[in-house]
Motif scaffolding. Structure first.
Motif, PDB file in Angstrom:
ATOM      1  N   LEU A 132      10.790  49.908  96.156  1.00  0.00           N
ATOM      2  CA  LEU A 132       9.875  50.610  97.050  1.00  0.00           C
ATOM      3  C   LEU A 132      10.247  52.079  97.093  1.00  0.00           C
ATOM      4  N   ASP A 133       9.264  52.953  96.966  1.00  0.00           N
ATOM      5  CA  ASP A 133       9.529  54.389  96.975  1.00  0.00           C
ATOM      6  C   ASP A 133      10.164  54.845  98.278  1.00  0.00           C
ATOM      7  N   ALA A 134       9.814  54.156  99.372  1.00  0.00           N
ATOM      8  CA  ALA A 134      10.290  54.580 100.693  1.00  0.00           C
ATOM      9  C   ALA A 134      11.715  54.115 100.989  1.00  0.00           C
ATOM     10  N   TYR A 135      12.264  53.240 100.133  1.00  0.00           N
ATOM     11  CA  TYR A 135      13.599  52.698 100.411  1.00  0.00           C
ATOM     12  C   TYR A 135      14.534  53.019  99.249  1.00  0.00           C
ATOM     13  N   ARG A 164      20.916  54.616 104.858  1.00  0.00           N
ATOM     14  CA  ARG A 164      20.173  54.824 103.621  1.00  0.00           C
ATOM     15  C   ARG A 164      21.042  54.420 102.422  1.00  0.00           C
ATOM     16  N   ARG A 169      13.752  43.431 109.418  1.00  0.00           N
ATOM     17  CA  ARG A 169      12.364  43.852 109.630  1.00  0.00           C
ATOM     18  C   ARG A 169      12.246  44.782 110.840  1.00  0.00           C
ATOM     19  N   GLU A 213      10.468  49.824 106.399  1.00  0.00           N
ATOM     20  CA  GLU A 213       9.991  49.944 105.016  1.00  0.00           C
ATOM     21  C   GLU A 213       9.971  48.581 104.314  1.00  0.00           C
ATOM     22  N   LEU A 214      10.815  47.666 104.805  1.00  0.00           N
ATOM     23  CA  LEU A 214      10.937  46.352 104.165  1.00  0.00           C
ATOM     24  C   LEU A 214      10.250  45.247 104.955  1.00  0.00           C
ATOM     25  N   LYS A 273       7.384  43.964 105.294  1.00  0.00           N
ATOM     26  CA  LYS A 273       6.402  43.060 104.720  1.00  0.00           C
ATOM     27  C   LYS A 273       6.976  42.164 103.621  1.00  0.00           C
ATOM     28  N   VAL A 319      14.529  48.187 109.637  1.00  0.00           N
ATOM     29  CA  VAL A 319      14.191  48.836 108.361  1.00  0.00           C
ATOM     30  C   VAL A 319      12.722  48.544 108.093  1.00  0.00           C
TER      31      VAL A 319
END
Length: 450
Positions: free
Chosen positions: A425-428, A306, A401, A406-407, A409, A404
């Motif tokens: 991105l809120d998730a990353y 993270r 991809r 969250e990334l 796309k 991780v």
């Protein structure tokens, strides 16, 4: 019937190219024994990932011995004491084993004295025989390789003995289940299904790698493709010998890079012979003055993947999930912890020791000190890997991809460095620190230490 002999097994759980087994079988009835000794290594008892592997490889090796009409005796406790007890119980006067170079095993081998008959077989050639002109062990790998290369190819691997004589009476044995080597709650080993421990799997892996070794020099640096040999945990646990791996994969120019990596393993074991404390102490004393940061929060972010640097996070998540990390990414992740976060290399070394299925005492210590610049043969402190540049250079988009999601796309033009591209991105998480800021801080720390 002659007196039985003990075959003491450690990280050499195989039947092929096993000089200690061959010698023991020639001498008399053989009692193969593995002793789980967590006290002898002190702080370096094997970690959780290796314990998972150990359970399965002991199970596989026990089955292989059973097919030969033999069996594997399991004991737990002080290895020296248990070996003496076994000799008393069985009437054995001799113990055959392969030589090991970890400091606790060297100490145990010395303590067993004349009763122990040691054999070489876990390296391309006996490490202590590859010496400098003055007779010392090499501190520089390139010089070591030049000296080793004159002795290559290695000796022909030994075949499995036609028969393994068995004793009239077997001593008592523990059971694997009682050792509780596998994780229970929570069971974090779900992703370990990518591995099949054991000698059969090791040899199959080597043969499969032989078909693509010609591309290894290039492909091993590309995280998004399957370019690694995947032999490291098998070699570490001794399910395949380096000599056998060399023979199965093949020789010639196509395999040169692979041969050099087998040699690196030998070299690192020479380092820990010369410096038994190498896993705990800087190879260069001047770095004892370096002021490391203590940041449990940043260390945890690194461990959990993270950090906000996609290539680093992908690697750390692959490590936690599968017990293994791509070699190029290992260097990037290690450099990030040391140089970007300025956290002591020993913190990373310990984490890898617990999480890696291939965590080898010599390799782990030497590799971490190589990246840190603190070792006897290592990069300069000022060499700071740029993870974002490395990610793009080695085409890690597919790797990111996968690990991780969250990334997943994001397009290739953005995925290596979403923050700079303005993609939040809120998730990353945001990066823990900027590359330029981290570089200047690391360089200043190095200057202050000097």
């Amino acid at each position: 019937m002659s007196d039985p002999v003990i075959l003491w097994l450690r990280q050499d759980l195989r039947l092929h190219d096993q000089p200690a087994l061959v010698a023991a079988a020639h001498e008399g009835p053989v009692i193969p024994v593995y002793i789980l000794d967590d006290a002898a290594p002190g702080d370096w008892a094997i970690g959780g990932a290796q314990r998972w592997w150990l359970h399965h490889t002991l199970d596989a090796f026990g089955a292989a011995l059973k097919e030969k009409g033999s069996r594997l005796i399991l004991r737990r406790g002080d290895a020296i004491r248990e070996l003496h007890k076994l000799c008393e119980e069985t009437g054995a006067s001799r113990i055959h084993a392969l030589r090991h170079y970890e400091p606790w095993w060297r100490k145990a081998e010395d303590a067993l004295g004349d009763r122990l008959c040691l054999h070489d077989g876990n390296h391309l050639t006996p490490v202590e025989e590859v010496t400098t002109g003055s007779g010392g062990l090499f501190k520089i790998y390139s010089s070591f390789w030049k000296a080793l290369a004159t002795r290559m190819p290695p000796d022909t691997p030994l075949p499995i003995p036609r028969s393994i004589p068995v004793p009239a009476k077997w001593p008592k044995s523990d059971t694997l289940a009682r050792w509780s080597l596998l994780p229970t709650k929570p069971d974090w080993s779900g992703g370990f299904d990518v591995w099949t421990p054991g000698e059969d799997a090791a040899r199959k892996t080597a043969k499969a790698f032989a078909d693509r070794v010609a591309a290894y020099d290039t492909d091993r640096n590309l995280p998004s493709i399957d370019g690694s040999s995947r032999l490291s945990p098998h070699l570490h646990m001794g399910e395949i010998s380096p000599r056998d791996a060399w023979a199965l994969v093949g020789g010639g120019k196509a395999a040169l890079t692979f041969h050099k990596e087998l040699a690196w393993r030998d070299f690192t074991h020479g380092v820990i012979i010369d410096r038994p404390d190498y896993a705990d102490a800087n190879g260069r004393e001047k770095f004892d003055k370096l002021k490391w940061r203590r940041s449990p929060k940043d260390l945890e972010a690194w461990q959990q993947g993270r950090t906000g640097y996609p290539i680093v996070d992908a690697g750390m998540r692959q490590l936690w999930t599968t017990g293994w990390m791509h070699n190029r990414v290992r260097m990037i992740a290690a450099s990030f912890l040391i140089k970007h976060l300025l956290i002591d290399w020993r913190e990373g070394e310990r984490w890898f020791w617990d999480c890696l299925v291939d965590a080898d005492f010599g390799n782990n210590a030497v590799n971490w000190q190589w990246v840190a610049g603190t070792g006897v043969d290592s990069n300069m402190w000022g060499r700071i890997m740029a993870p974002l540049v490395q990610s793009e250079k080695f085409d890690a988009a597919g790797y990111i991809r996968e690990w991780v999601p969250e990334l997943a796309k994001l397009p290739d033009t953005v995925i290596h460095d979403p923050e700079t591209a303005g993609c939040r991105l809120d998730a990353y998480p945001k990066p823990l620190i900027g590359h330029r800021e981290a570089r200047e801080r690391a360089l200043e720390a190095g200057r202050a230490a000097r």
